[in-house]
Motif scaffolding. Structure first.
Motif, PDB file in Angstrom:
ATOM      1  N   ASP A  76       2.140   3.647  -2.232  1.00 14.49           N
ATOM      2  CA  ASP A  76       3.101   3.699  -1.131  1.00 14.49           C
ATOM      3  C   ASP A  76       3.682   2.313  -0.847  1.00 14.49           C
ATOM      4  OD1 ASP A  76       1.045   2.459   0.409  1.00 14.49           O
ATOM      5  OD2 ASP A  76       1.596   3.611   2.186  1.00 14.49           O
ATOM      6  N   CYS A  77       4.688   2.278   0.012  1.00 12.16           N
ATOM      7  CA  CYS A  77       5.449   1.056   0.276  1.00 12.16           C
ATOM      8  C   CYS A  77       4.598  -0.074   0.849  1.00 12.16           C
ATOM      9  CB  CYS A  77       6.622   1.348   1.202  1.00 12.16           C
ATOM     10  SG  CYS A  77       6.138   2.084   2.781  1.00 12.16           S
ATOM     11  N   ASP A  78       3.552   0.248   1.595  1.00 11.31           N
ATOM     12  CA  ASP A  78       2.679  -0.775   2.173  1.00 11.31           C
ATOM     13  C   ASP A  78       1.513  -1.136   1.255  1.00 11.31           C
ATOM     14  OD1 ASP A  78       4.130  -0.977   4.594  1.00 11.31           O
ATOM     15  OD2 ASP A  78       3.104   0.799   5.365  1.00 11.31           O
TER      16      ASP A  78
END
Length: 119
Positions: A76-78
């Motif tokens: 995911d983006c984080d």
């Protein structure tokens, strides 16, 4: 750029949540991985999790036969959650259901969405 599992954001226990999703988009389950489980999964193509209760690795389907073959590994983006797109043989849930997410809350009541699969 080569992938390095140590670049992921693990919690204080060295774990990261990993969601298993079928190739059709159905969410099957959530479990935990550490950096070694990530690497084992990528190396073998068989999804490997870390069992917090047993403090041991478990390869999905090793004892049940309900194997998860890795199709795609997503971050995911984080970088603090993983998505495993898998080919699932049989049920993913230990309750013998296709998905662990078989209960919904509708109008304030729990509703069972699927029954256990036939053996």
């Amino acid at each position: 750029m080569a992938f390095d599992p140590t670049t992921l954001k693990y919690d204080a226990n060295g774990l990261i949540p990993a969601i298993a999703q079928s190739e059709t988009g159905e969410v099957l389950m959530m479990a935990w991985m550490n950096a070694e489980a990530v690497q084992r999964t990528l190396d073998s193509g068989r999804v490997t999790y870390w069992s917090r209760s047993r403090q041991a690795f478990w390869v999905k389907g090793e004892t049940s036969g309900h194997v998860q073959r890795l199709l795609e590994f997503r971050i995911d983006c984080d970088r603090d959650c993983l998505l495993m797109v898998v080919e699932q043989e049989g049920p993913a849930c230990h309750t013998n259901r296709r998905s662990c997410f078989y209960t919904a809350v509708r109008d304030g009541s729990e509703v069972e969405l699927m029954a256990p699969m036939a053996p």
